[in-house]
Design a protein around this motif. Structure first.
Motif, short mmCIF file in Angstrom:
data_model
loop_
_atom_site.label_atom_id
_atom_site.label_comp_id
_atom_site.label_asym_id
_atom_site.label_seq_id
_atom_site.Cartn_x
_atom_site.Cartn_y
_atom_site.Cartn_z
N GLU A 5 0.82 -1.21 0.00
CA GLU A 5 0.00 0.00 0.00
C GLU A 5 0.86 1.26 0.00
O GLU A 5 0.50 2.27 -0.62
N LEU A 6 2.01 1.21 0.67
CA LEU A 6 2.92 2.35 0.65
C LEU A 6 3.44 2.61 -0.76
O LEU A 6 3.56 3.76 -1.20
N CYS A 7 3.74 1.53 -1.49
CA CYS A 7 4.20 1.67 -2.89
C CYS A 7 3.11 2.32 -3.75
O CYS A 7 3.40 3.25 -4.53
N LEU B 6 10.06 5.82 -8.64
CA LEU B 6 9.29 5.27 -7.53
C LEU B 6 10.20 4.72 -6.43
O LEU B 6 10.00 5.00 -5.25
N VAL B 7 11.19 3.94 -6.81
CA VAL B 7 12.08 3.36 -5.80
C VAL B 7 12.83 4.46 -5.07
O VAL B 7 13.00 4.40 -3.84
N THR B 8 13.25 5.49 -5.77
CA THR B 8 13.93 6.62 -5.13
C THR B 8 13.01 7.31 -4.13
O THR B 8 13.41 7.62 -3.00
N ALA B 9 11.76 7.55 -4.52
CA ALA B 9 10.79 8.19 -3.63
C ALA B 9 10.53 7.33 -2.40
O ALA B 9 10.40 7.86 -1.28
N LEU B 10 10.47 6.03 -2.57
CA LEU B 10 10.24 5.13 -1.44
C LEU B 10 11.41 5.16 -0.46
O LEU B 10 11.21 5.13 0.76
N MET B 11 12.63 5.21 -0.98
CA MET B 11 13.79 5.28 -0.10
C MET B 11 13.74 6.53 0.77
O MET B 11 14.15 6.51 1.93
N ARG B 12 13.22 7.62 0.23
CA ARG B 12 13.14 8.87 0.99
C ARG B 12 12.01 8.83 2.03
O ARG B 12 12.09 9.50 3.06
N ARG B 13 10.99 8.03 1.77
CA ARG B 13 9.85 7.97 2.70
C ARG B 13 10.06 6.97 3.83
O ARG B 13 9.42 7.08 4.88
#
Length: 287
Positions: free
Chosen positions: A203-205, A268-275
């Protein structure tokens, strides 16, 4: 390579899921101790086959690699071939005429390595709260073996498998067989035969992709798995998910994918790493 015949032909076994129908007459490179040796996968000519044989798929056990050697001695002593040498496809990197898609060998899973390299580049100046490991595992195709050993070394709190996805946008493939389409966004896996992803991480993705206006699709596979199938079983469990670039013709000499889908996967993967700060990671397993 498993053996060399008296006549200098090479017999072989596949590493992973090679389908016979895409193998015949393909160029290969044999990686020997003396350097690269080009060859071609051959079999009995159709002119010599009976009608019943013509209607059957040639089995891998009946194929061989022709490297142009006169005999076993030339193949082994002069060209340096010996049992255990690896054989790889001979397939060049090429853009399609419209410049939007790219063809090449082994996108499954060289593209995953490319994604994490570009993510690392995007994050190299900071702006994230994590220690990030990008791992190029070995032997995924024959039992997720590299994932089993590397997850012990990394001991992660969260796992991402960066993969290819099987799209359903070519003739003969129904929408019920494969959901995603090339050029319509990255894909986020719902389920495969090796893992059901962490629902909270999943869900976070989805939430992050929507927030960042990154196009994405859902994907599901009844057969097959990824390194996440081993990662999520580490210790008491690691929240894991699979993020993929839809790719046509995997497990063949040449696959095809969209550069835009690739770029969006990196975003997307970059944004997830930041979150994924400590609080967010803890919430993934706080029940």
């Amino acid at each position: 390579v498993t053996s060399i015949t008296k006549e200098g032909f090479l017999k072989f076994l596949p590493v992973g899921g090679w389908w016979e129908q895409v193998m015949l007459a393909q160029r290969v490179v044999v990686k020997t101790r003396k350097g690269d040796v080009p060859g071609i996968i051959g079999s009995k000519p159709p002119h010599l086959l009976g009608q019943e044989e013509r209607n059957k798929v040639v089995q891998k056990k009946d194929m061989f690699i022709d490297i142009g050697a006169a005999d076993e001695k030339e193949a082994t002593e002069e060209l340096g071939v010996r049992p255990g040498d690896q054989v790889v496809p001979d397939s060049r990197f090429q853009l399609t005429a419209n410049g939007r898609l790219v063809m090449g060998k082994a996108w499954d899973d060289r593209i995953g390595i490319a994604v994490f390299i570009d993510v690392m580049r995007a994050l190299k100046d900071g702006g994230h709260p994590n220690t990030i490991y990008g791992v190029g595992t070995v032997q995924e195709e024959v039992g997720l073996r590299g994932a089993k050993t590397s997850v012990e070394a990394v001991d992660p709190h969260v796992g991402f498998a960066l993969e290819v996805d099987i799209p359903g946008d070519t003739p003969g493939v129904g929408e019920h067989e494969a959901i995603s389409k090339v050029g319509k966004g990255l894909s986020i896996l719902i389920i495969d035969s090796s893992m059901i992803p962490s629902r909270r991480l999943f869900e976070l993705c989805v939430e992050t992709a929507e927030k960042e206006n990154i196009p994405f699709q859902y994907s599901a596979m009844g057969r097959g798995g990824t390194d996440a199938g081993r990662i999520h079983l580490h210790r008491t469990g690691v929240p894991s998910v699979v993020i993929s670039v839809p790719t046509r013709y995997i497990h063949s000499h040449t696959s095809l994918l969209s550069l835009e889908d690739y770029d969006n996967t990196v975003k997307l993967v970059t944004a997830l790493m930041r979150r994924l700060d400590a609080e967010t990671v803890a919430a993934l397993t706080d029940f």
